[in-house]
Design an enzyme around this catalytic site. Structure first.
Site, mmCIF file in Angstrom:
data_model
loop_
_atom_site.group_PDB
_atom_site.id
_atom_site.type_symbol
_atom_site.label_atom_id
_atom_site.label_comp_id
_atom_site.label_asym_id
_atom_site.label_seq_id
_atom_site.Cartn_x
_atom_site.Cartn_y
_atom_site.Cartn_z
ATOM 1 C CG HIS A 73 40.134 -16.419 29.622
ATOM 2 N ND1 HIS A 73 39.039 -16.035 28.920
ATOM 3 C CD2 HIS A 73 39.667 -16.896 30.798
ATOM 4 C CE1 HIS A 73 37.943 -16.258 29.627
ATOM 5 N NE2 HIS A 73 38.306 -16.782 30.784
ATOM 6 C CG ASN A 133 32.746 -19.604 35.929
ATOM 7 O OD1 ASN A 133 33.284 -20.006 36.944
ATOM 8 N ND2 ASN A 133 32.906 -18.378 35.468
ATOM 9 N N PRO A 169 44.485 -25.114 36.503
ATOM 10 C CG PRO A 169 43.339 -23.365 35.478
ATOM 11 C CD PRO A 169 43.142 -24.727 36.083
ATOM 12 C CG MET A 183 52.177 -15.864 33.775
ATOM 13 S SD MET A 183 51.794 -14.580 32.590
ATOM 14 C CE MET A 183 52.166 -13.129 33.550
ATOM 15 C CG HIS A 196 38.430 -22.395 39.522
ATOM 16 N ND1 HIS A 196 38.737 -21.750 40.693
ATOM 17 C CD2 HIS A 196 38.290 -21.424 38.590
ATOM 18 C CE1 HIS A 196 38.774 -20.451 40.483
ATOM 19 N NE2 HIS A 196 38.521 -20.218 39.220
#
Lengths: 144, 484
Positions: free
Chosen positions: B204, B333, B381, B384, B407
């Protein structure tokens, strides 16, 4: 017999999640090691202070399901009561009675334990708790 | 497990039906992705899912597929809405884990000298990691009940928002109408009471990003994406409340699912435990699961309000000058009742998307009006250190994948392997050298979540685009990251 951290365990090499494998001379020792391996994961292996004894009891079922339920209960208490196991004594553990454990608790410290894994749940996937050779082996996968 | 795979087209492979499989498996992957998958247990899980009672079409796998528990991550399974089974493992513990993008009218040049302050403000405003709570005051059971009924709109009504149409720009308008808060247990309420507005941990994140490339100008214009402008991306879910709902249902189901019939007893993995949709247990789970999904939308909505406030404070601007608005919010989900064409006939099915995103195409009435001409935004996404993507749903998804897409990047390395590779390195400094400011609770997270731990998300979306499932619209590159 009460076991204290650290205990020997292996980390399962799961792609997305995390898991542990423990061995014990008897099933009670394997369960206690499982509990303390879980504590090691969530604290990142950092030392914890000694606190009050807490009792955890779970309902009967096959041994793997009972072990999963013990860890589920510990995870719930971590999130709501903010403590982790420091020591563990298995009072009984069998399919007929479930499990009763006396756990030496320690406060969870978000700073000291920042390197610990944040576990979302204890899964039944690939869960096993069975005799192996002259001892016992248990494996659990956690959702991260 | 050695599987005989049949190549259907450049990016589509079939696992033929055999044994007790009710349907075939179908994979959307490149040759190289498939080669890597053979060392993973995910393909076996695609086969296992094909055993679900009532499954129709095929057991699907997106290019970000990897080993999960029960279902693979990146799996899609639709079951008949009347005769099929609902599987909590097909939704996952983090019910309505999802992603949202907030666009702004800020340009990257407006941020350069303030990035450190922005990331610090975001990290202070949005609790992350284990034990994170109290982003907003603890909620009573009655307030939680209202929140799980109203979803994103609950948070908007309390002043947590970016623009005037935040809830309308969420999948399902940020709430599922089948939510039954009364079926969410006291234990789940206890876990969730102080977690609204918190990020969580693991993969997350909240990112400050820059739009660097536009691939589809028409769709980008409809989505409000312009090169050089700043976006915020939030990836989070239903926190402890959702985890508890799934956990309790699986606990109950694992002891009784075999009693629902021979098809159920023959399921190859206990983590696939499921119940007939019409059964009391199935209905109870669906009601609680949908309430948890609405909780997740409220959670991301509160974080949206906190993030917009934090960025405005760091820049010394009024919030209105950011020009912030929610582009879209998707769940990856979830299990949802939808109508799809199966074998030439329109059928009502329950679509399980476990690490998969809805990707409805142009003209679909379920897509917000503003995006209906181009298809729904599909938010993907990445990791990072590299980039994320905004895609648009296409008609190919409607005919091939029950309106579903990938996803995310999908993990390449296990957490232990990633940590070994991170040993002796300073991931934070490596990112800083590339102009990415990151703040996380601990170094372990940074090691586990470093770029090399993930597949290149561009490879994933290129397969999805190549297979005609979604279209690439824009690339978003991280400038600032907060993680648990």
């Amino acid at each position: 017999m009460r076991l204290r951290r650290p205990v020997p365990y292996e980390e399962l090499d799961h792609t997305a999640d995390a898991g542990v494998i423990v061995h014990g001379r008897c099933k009670e020792e394997a369960l206690a090691r499982l509990v303390l391996a879980y504590a090691d994961l969530v604290t990142g292996g950092a030392p914890v202070a000694t606190g009050a004894d807490r009792v955890v009891e779970v309902a009967p079922g096959d041994l793997a399901a009972v072990a999963v339920d013990v860890l589920r209960e510990l995870l719930f208490r971590l999130e709501t009561e903010r403590w982790v196991p420091e020591s563990c004594e298995v009072v009984h553990f069998d399919p007929q009675r479930g499990a009763r454990l006396v756990i030496g608790s320690a406060p969870y410290d978000p700073v000291a334990h920042a390197d610990g894994l944040v576990l979302k749940a204890v899964t039944l996937h690939a869960a096993r708790f069975e005799p192996e050779g002259s001892g016992w082996v248990a494996a659990i996968v956690f959702d991260v | 497990m050695t599987l005989a795979l049949r190549k259907l087209s450049r990016f589509v492979w079939e696992i033929p039906r055999e044994g007790k499989m009710r349907v075939a498996g179908r994979l959307y992957v490149s040759e190289s992705q498939l080669a890597a998958l053979r060392a993973d247990q995910a393909l076996e899980q695609v086969v296992n899912v094909a055993h679900l009672p009532g499954i129709v079409g095929a057991s699907l796998a997106m290019p970000d597929i990897h080993w999960g528990y029960g279902f693979p991550i990146g799996g899609v399974a639709a079951v008949d809405a009347e005769s099929g089974a609902v599987s909590p493992g097909g939704v996952g513990y983090d019910i309505n884990c999802g992603c949202r993008v907030i666009t702004t009218q800020l340009h990257v040049d407006d941020l350069r000298n303030h990035l450190h302050a922005i990331v610090a403000k975001l990290f202070a405003a949005i609790p992350t990691g284990m034990g994170a709570g109290r982003a907003i005051p603890r909620l009573s059971p009655r307030e939680l009940g209202e929140l799980m009924t109203r979803g994103a709109d609950w948070a908007v009504a309390r002043g947590y928002g970016a623009g005037p149409d935040d809830a309308a720009h969420c999948e399902e308008s940020g709430r599922l109408p089948g939510a039954e808060p009364d079926w969410v247990s006291q234990r789940a309420l206890e876990r969730g009471a102080d977690q609204v507005g918190t990020l969580g941990s693991g993969n997350h994140f909240l990112e400050v990003q820059q739009v660097t490339e536009i691939y589809d100008p028409e769709a980008a214009a409809a989505f409000g994406l312009r090169t050089g402008e700043i976006t915020l991306m939030i990836h989070s879910g239903s926190r402890g409340l959702g985890h508890q709902v799934c956990d309790e249902t699986l606990h109950e189901l694992s002891r009784v699912y075999a009693r629902f019939g021979a098809d159920y007893a023959a399921l190859p993995d206990r983590q696939l435990a499921c119940a007939p949709i019409g059964s009391e247990l199935g209905q109870r789970y669906l009601g609680a699961m949908q309430a948890a999904a609405s909780f997740a939308w409220a959670n991301r909505q509160v974080m949206t309000g906190l993030a917009v406030r934090a960025v405005a404070e760091a820049l010394g601007l009024p919030e209105t000058e950011l020009g912030a608005r929610v582009l879209y919010d998707v769940c990856h989900n979830i299990a949802k009742f939808e109508e799809h064409v199966v074998d030439g006939q329109l059928r009502r099915v329950l679509v399980h998307r476990k690490g998969a995103t809805r990707a409805f195409g142009p003209g679909d009435p379920r897509v917000p009006e503003a995006y209906r001409d181009v298809g729904q935004p599909v938010l993907i996404p990445g990791d990072m250190g590299r980039y994320s993507f905004v895609l648009a749903g296409s008609t190919g998804a409607m005919t091939e994948t029950f309106g579903s897409s990938c996803h995310g990047a999908g993990r390449l390395l296990s957490r232990t392997a990633a940590l070994k590779r991170a040993r002796g390195r300073h991931i934070e400094r490596e990112l800083a050298a590339r102009g990415i400011e990151v703040l996380a609770k601990g170094p372990r997270t940074l090691g586990e979540e470093m770029s090399e731990a993930y597949k290149d998300v561009e490879d994933v979306v290129d397969v999805i685009a190549g297979a005609g499932i979604s279209r690439k619209v824009a690339k978003l590159v991280p400038l600032g990251v907060i993680k648990g």
